[in-house]
Design a protein around this motif. Structure first.
Motif, PDB file in Angstrom:
ATOM      1  N   ARG A   1     -20.725 -14.433  35.076  1.00 53.32           N
ATOM      2  CA  ARG A   1     -22.088 -14.079  34.692  1.00 53.32           C
ATOM      3  C   ARG A   1     -23.060 -15.180  35.109  1.00 53.32           C
TER       4      ARG A   1
ATOM      5  N   ASN B   1     -28.338 -18.102  34.179  1.00 54.23           N
ATOM      6  CA  ASN B   1     -29.739 -17.898  33.818  1.00 54.23           C
ATOM      7  C   ASN B   1     -29.978 -16.554  33.132  1.00 54.23           C
ATOM      8  N   THR B   2     -28.929 -15.733  33.005  1.00 55.35           N
ATOM      9  CA  THR B   2     -29.072 -14.470  32.286  1.00 55.35           C
ATOM     10  C   THR B   2     -28.346 -14.476  30.938  1.00 55.35           C
ATOM     11  N   LEU B   3     -27.736 -15.605  30.577  1.00 56.07           N
ATOM     12  CA  LEU B   3     -26.989 -15.662  29.324  1.00 56.07           C
ATOM     13  C   LEU B   3     -27.935 -15.566  28.127  1.00 56.07           C
ATOM     14  N   ASP B   4     -27.559 -14.758  27.146  1.00 52.70           N
ATOM     15  CA  ASP B   4     -28.315 -14.705  25.903  1.00 52.70           C
ATOM     16  C   ASP B   4     -27.892 -15.858  25.001  1.00 52.70           C
ATOM     17  N   ALA B   5     -28.426 -15.908  23.781  1.00 54.66           N
ATOM     18  CA  ALA B   5     -28.139 -17.031  22.881  1.00 54.66           C
ATOM     19  C   ALA B   5     -26.648 -17.158  22.610  1.00 54.66           C
TER      20      ALA B   5
ATOM     21  N   GLY C   1     -24.204 -16.109  24.543  1.00 55.64           N
ATOM     22  CA  GLY C   1     -23.561 -16.537  25.777  1.00 55.64           C
ATOM     23  C   GLY C   1     -23.732 -18.021  26.025  1.00 55.64           C
ATOM     24  N   LYS C   2     -24.915 -18.551  25.682  1.00 56.13           N
ATOM     25  CA  LYS C   2     -25.155 -19.984  25.852  1.00 56.13           C
ATOM     26  C   LYS C   2     -24.305 -20.800  24.879  1.00 56.13           C
TER      27      LYS C   2
END
Length: 326
Positions: A75, A78-82, A84-85
């Motif tokens: 993935r 720069n597209t990871l949500d909270a 995912g981060k």
């Protein structure tokens, strides 16, 4: 081979800086591709100023690339949500170069190591304390050291504490930025062996950044050699260190501490100073320091070409029509 845990395509970082009374672009990293798989160590090597640390910061999501993409488990970062981060931060842990500045001197060691564990839901205080003791012993320290402050330890012991903190959350990737460069040779060997053991026991993937090819050869499976922000050679560590194709790689090997003090002097000792990244040479960026330069090197940037060791290198000497040395 399984899909990479961490990968990058065309990774580029440009800084806008003032130089000679005007604003200019500084290309710190330009067009880096890499893929890191479970259990693998990827070495990134080059002199100071080659872009290693900037690349590391982008892979850690501490700096945004000007172009290109970093991917975590496929993935784009720069597209990871909270959520995912948070998963990324738990799975990808850094160990920095200086253990004197990377540990908070006002915090006890146990609290320093427990910090990454505080983000994991459901862990009790007893479970956190147990994990802190476990990782301290894994790096060759005592569980009771959790009660002490960083200034009570030597530099080598502090780096072990930094490693303990990095592995506390059971990450998948360790990002190691010159982790032994500030240590003397005996402490360096101990820390490298600890890292090797931890990797084998936990199946860790590692990015190992260094200016020393001898150290990288011990740790890495694959190596990327960088010069002025660009990869100039890549291949397996064994091949790069025994059959280097690029003159810059040969110069790095010549600068490394020889395993045999009675060995013959290196074929291509380093020459000259690293050019300014604000005013890089035209053509091959290494031609101003290369003893094997040809006329074409001053005007044409070489492409990555197949090398005899099975990897690739950006050097005109690998072209079939390469003529005499100028």
């Amino acid at each position: 081979m399984s899909d990479p845990i961490l990968s990058a395509e065309g990774l580029t970082r440009i800084f806008r800086v003032r130089h000679k009374e005007r604003m200019q672009d500084l290309h710190a990293v330009a067009g880096v591709d890499l893929a890191l798989h479970a259990g693998q160590t990827l070495g990134i090597v080059g002199e100071s100023g080659c872009g290693k640390t900037t690349l590391n910061r982008m892979l850690l999501m501490l700096d945004q690339p000007s172009a290109g993409t970093v991917r975590f488990r496929g993935r784009p970062c720069n597209t990871l949500d909270a959520a995912g981060k948070r998963a990324f931060r738990r799975a990808v842990q850094p160990v920095f170069q200086n253990p004197f500045s990377s540990l908070d001197p006002r915090m006890r060691v146990g609290r320093i190591i427990a910090e990454p564990l505080s983000t994991i839901p459901g862990l009790s205080r007893a479970e956190i304390d147990s994990r802190v003791a476990e990782v301290l012993e894994a790096v060759g320290l005592r569980a009771t050291d959790a009660r002490r402050f960083p200034n009570e330890f030597s530099g080598g012991q502090r780096q072990r504490i930094a490693i303990a903190r990095a592995i506390a959350s059971r990450p998948e990737v360790l990002m190691l930025d010159e982790p032994v460069s500030s240590q003397d040779i005996s402490i360096r060997a101990q820390i490298l062996n600890i890292l090797k053991d931890l990797q084998e026991e936990n199946g860790l993937a590692c990015v190992f950044i260094s200016h020393d090819l001898a150290t990288v050869r011990f740790m890495a499976d694959e190596v990327i050699v960088m010069y002025l922000g660009r990869p100039v050679e890549r291949g397996t560590a064994e091949a790069i260190c025994t059959r280097p194709a690029h003159p810059y790689t040969k110069a790095l090997l010549a600068a490394a501490l020889p395993p045999d003090p009675d060995a013959a002097p290196p074929e291509l000792p380093p020459q000259g100073e690293l050019p300014s990244p604000l005013d890089p040479p035209q053509g091959c960026p290494y031609h101003t320091r290369c003893p094997l330069r040809m006329e074409i090197c001053a005007s044409h940037r070489p492409a990555m070409l197949a090398a005899s060791h099975g990897g690739v290198a950006a050097c005109h000497l690998l072209e079939p029509e390469a003529a005499h040395v100028a």
